[in-house]
Design an enzyme around this catalytic site. Structure first.
Site, mmCIF file in Angstrom:
data_model
loop_
_atom_site.group_PDB
_atom_site.id
_atom_site.type_symbol
_atom_site.label_atom_id
_atom_site.label_comp_id
_atom_site.label_asym_id
_atom_site.label_seq_id
_atom_site.Cartn_x
_atom_site.Cartn_y
_atom_site.Cartn_z
ATOM 1 C CG HIS A 88 -1.793 1.172 1.382
ATOM 2 N ND1 HIS A 88 -3.110 1.186 0.994
ATOM 3 C CD2 HIS A 88 -1.539 2.422 1.859
ATOM 4 C CE1 HIS A 88 -3.635 2.379 1.220
ATOM 5 N NE2 HIS A 88 -2.692 3.153 1.752
ATOM 6 C CD GLU A 89 1.684 3.418 3.758
ATOM 7 O OE1 GLU A 89 1.808 4.496 3.147
ATOM 8 O OE2 GLU A 89 0.698 3.165 4.489
ATOM 9 C CD GLU A 144 -5.965 5.432 0.372
ATOM 10 O OE1 GLU A 144 -5.039 6.252 0.536
ATOM 11 O OE2 GLU A 144 -6.170 4.485 1.141
ATOM 12 C CG HIS A 171 0.375 6.289 -0.539
ATOM 13 N ND1 HIS A 171 -0.641 7.028 -1.086
ATOM 14 C CD2 HIS A 171 -0.182 5.553 0.458
ATOM 15 C CE1 HIS A 171 -1.775 6.761 -0.447
ATOM 16 N NE2 HIS A 171 -1.529 5.857 0.487
#
Lengths: 502, 502
Positions: A266-267, A296, A270
């Site tokens: 997830h990170e 997101e 980003h």
């Protein structure tokens, strides 16, 4: 000083120099914050707080200084790139200078007090002690919207901080569509029952091996490499960066090992967004993701659409076997895929799956909108929360800590923030579908080889930074405004398969 | 802004606020630098350089701004503490504002060019390509001394940056005394021959175990604890800090394991000095060690006087045995003590032992003094270097890389810096002798229990920060000005024993 003379002679250069200094102060603040969460000795906290306040204050002073406004007026933009810098900087400048210093100071004080009250209230699961603070934060939010100005709805003025250009009316429409078309799916899944074995998700997986496996895949699958990024541990995972070649992600290791793996990816989403912003915006306010929602969309794409797919686990099952033989014993890629895609209504947003997650967001959006409009009183909030939880997820929180008090956002005055999570989910599928119109990308995704997809994302999303609005990015990349259609189709396709609902 | 009004109403508060901001910018620079050496991804270097330059520039602007001078004039000091802040800040302000911006810019450019030329010259061991740069740095040093002003010798104006109040004449006297009384000792040691077995110093000692052993002792023996300090790895070991509760030391791991151990304890000495500065100087320019020499007295005391003593190894031999059984096999504490105290003339300063180290410094001091006075030409430097190496240590460097080009200092314009290493060595023994006049401290040192000594150092040295000069600290703590006597006696006592010269 010779530097000052240059400034007068060429306002565009002077503006860029000033924006560069502001960006550099922001990077220093960012590093202090990263260090605080990852490395700093405990006793350093008090002075670190003072140091960060100084940097934030100097940055704010430099940016809102009348000289910045004069340079923005004087800087005759030349090329397209410079036009974008002036446009974005002016947008930020006008927003920042519209709020009087007294208001900013009052807001900061209220925020600080509300945050501490929230921590206490959550600890004792007692909404009543938080109530006056939330009332105050809502009053300040209304005043902030009035000071900023808006066309149709005060919510729009607040949401602009997180999702520039998005309007409450548009969110309301998309969310209603999403709710009407996914609530029946959720009910069918719950009714179908679930006989899968999820104990694999807490089988022994040593901490260092978790981190190493997650980080190796972040590089191999998603392109996040040690030459320009690093991974550390922190209590709450986050991504930050101090330039597009200095990306930092953090992770947390738990017995429930998917937290570390999917959190890392997830990170990584980003981080790869920030990595992809064109170097020509370096040290300008254009050099960041376009919005929280677009951000997101990238993190959720990596975490869910890619890493929670069957091809991903088919490709990386052998690596997982090598890294954690106790986890994979007796399993195959299909069993793993099944285990990491459990759907289960639950009380806590941050633990929710792909199907239920958006209901947590809709609930919050509807409630904060009603609070702002005044159709719901703060004192009635816990009851309204619990009623909506029952309506959407069939659950009633046993206490406020597991209900209305679970998130930090409102205590920090972040009104208009929650929708970005679901907007990001929707956009993630809309973007992936558009990219897969290219057969080479579709074939890559089907083999969990994401190079062509990453190139497409860099060209169509990342490189623009804030030079395009989220809506411009969405329309240019996918040919249409944001819609719930792709996400609804994705959920049906994936979970009807998993839960045998066809 | 209300803050600005306060500023006008109370100049002392306004001055403290400004000095606090300057200190905070310095802390941010320090953190960026620490991060660069320990954690930063490689590709981040270019932008990080720009960011650090911005912080340094803003800090310099804020400090040398006429407003700072006005606040220093207006701030009627109340108590002793505030007097010290004003005195030290004024000293720095006057020094900083005496150099015109053009000079500072030219110096920075020359320094940058000289540094790159030195890197190349050292790589090819070719002094001639560095010669013009060194000439320029010496010219700039002379101009800097003239701009600053001095009573008797231009060297004093330069040395003031590193050892405030110290004078070339005083250094010359102390060094001559030291040379005359320790060169015969060195000759006797060399003549005695050395049959000891030093292979223990490169026995297998896993990297993590080296770091862990060194760090555990830094806490247990020297008081440097994780609550307010941390240890990381870097190419060159250093200490830095961002407050007295945020100390960072770094270490380097080599096959030659004493590098990691003694290096860690050396940096722990620097860190504990900064830790000991009284909290009442927080975020002011008083809040640092009094000078490089006093700093070095603390690092050398931990590294050499304490950690290279027999009681230290008697106490910690069992811990070493547990940490590195392959190192200690067949040895006892005495054998270890013997091995870590080898005396051997060598070409490289940073590898030198307690007896030969100061000759490396005297040589540099004599040469830079002659260069500044003009009695030695830069073109004659390599020859003069080699002649002095032969005179003091009986060695002739095979090339300039192992001779005159070995240190970074001159390329960075650091003239007047080298003496602080030897001043620190001398002061370390003078302080320890004074402390041991207290029988409880002497008994503690004899058992390698340093609590009482650390208390004495904190009271007599650390707490004062820059509120006292190095000479004031020396006289108040030891009852006399700096002298070579204690160090000479220490060397004789220790090494006559080790080499059986009695």
């Amino acid at each position: 000083m010779s530097a000052t003379e240059n400034v007068e002679a060429n306002p565009m250069e002077a503006l860029k120099r000033r924006l560069g200094q502001i960006s550099d102060l922001g990077a220093a603040e960012g590093l202090m914050s990263w260090d605080q969460e990852t490395h700093m000795p405990d006793e350093a906290a008090r002075v670190r707080g003072l140091q960060m306040a100084t940097l934030a204050g100097l940055r704010h002073e430099l940016f809102t200084d009348a000289k910045t406004g004069a340079l923005l007026d004087a800087a005759g933009p030349q090329g397209e790139d410079e036009q974008a810098v002036v446009r974005v900087a002016r947008h930020d400048y006008e927003k920042a200078t519209k709020l009087p210093t007294e208001f900013v100071e009052e807001h900061a004080r209220a925020q600080n007090e509300a945050h501490h009250a929230w921590l206490e209230a959550r600890k004792h699961s007692d909404f009543r002690t938080f109530e006056p603070h939330l009332k105050r934060m809502m009053d300040l939010a209304r005043r902030q919207a009035d000071l900023r100005g808006y066309d149709t709805h005060p919510y729009d003025a607040l949401m602009d901080d997180y999702e520039p250009g998005m309007r409450a009316e548009q969110v309301r429409g998309v969310f209603a569509d999403l709710r009407d078309r996914t609530l029946p799916l959720l009910r069918r899944i719950v009714a179908a029952g679930d006989a899968a074995d999820y104990s694999v998700l807490t089988r022994p997986f040593p901490a260092e091996a978790q981190k190493a496996f997650a980080w190796a895949r972040a590089g191999e699958a998603f392109g996040l490499r040690p030459a320009f990024a690093r991974q550390d541990e922190s209590a709450h995972p986050f991504q930050t960066n101090f330039s597009r070649s200095d990306l930092r992600i953090t992770t947390r290791v738990e017995d429930y090992w998917p937290a570390c793996l999917f959190g890392t990816w997830h990170e990584a989403g980003h981080a790869m967004y920030e990595r992809g912003v064109s170097e020509r915006w370096e040290r300008t306010p254009v050099s960041r993701g376009a919005s929280l929602g677009v951000h997101e969309s990238q993190s959720r794409m990596f975490e869910n659409l890619l890493a929670r797919s069957l091809p991903f686990w088919e490709r990386y099952f052998p690596a997982l076997e090598a890294a954690a033989p106790e986890v994979t014993r007796g399993l195959d890629a299909g069993a793993l895929y099944r285990a990491v895609n459990r759907v289960q209504p639950s009380l806590i947003r941050v633990e929710a799956d792909e199907v239920t997650y958006n209901f947590h967001i809709m609930l919050r959006f509807e409630l904060e909108l009603a609070l702002l409009e005044g159709t719901l009183k703060v004192s009635e909030l816990p009851e309204a929360w619990n009623a909506k939880m029952e309506e959407y997820l069939g659950l009633t929180p046993p206490d406020d800590a597991q209900g209305v008090l679970q998130d930090v956002h409102w205590s920090a005055g972040l009104i208009g923030y929650f929708p970005t999570y679901t907007l990001g989910n929707l956009l993630s599928v809309q973007l992936l579908d558009a990219a897969k119109a290219d057969p080479a990308i579709a074939a890559g995704v089907a083999r969990a080889e994401y190079g062509p997809l990453l190139d497409w994302l860099q060209r169509n999303v990342h490189q623009h930074g804030r030079s395009l609005t989220p809506e411009q990015i969405t329309v240019q990349a996918t040919g249409r405004p944001l819609s719930a259609d792709p996400y609804v189709a994705y959920l049906h396709g994936k979970y009807e398969g998993i839960y045998g609902l066809k």
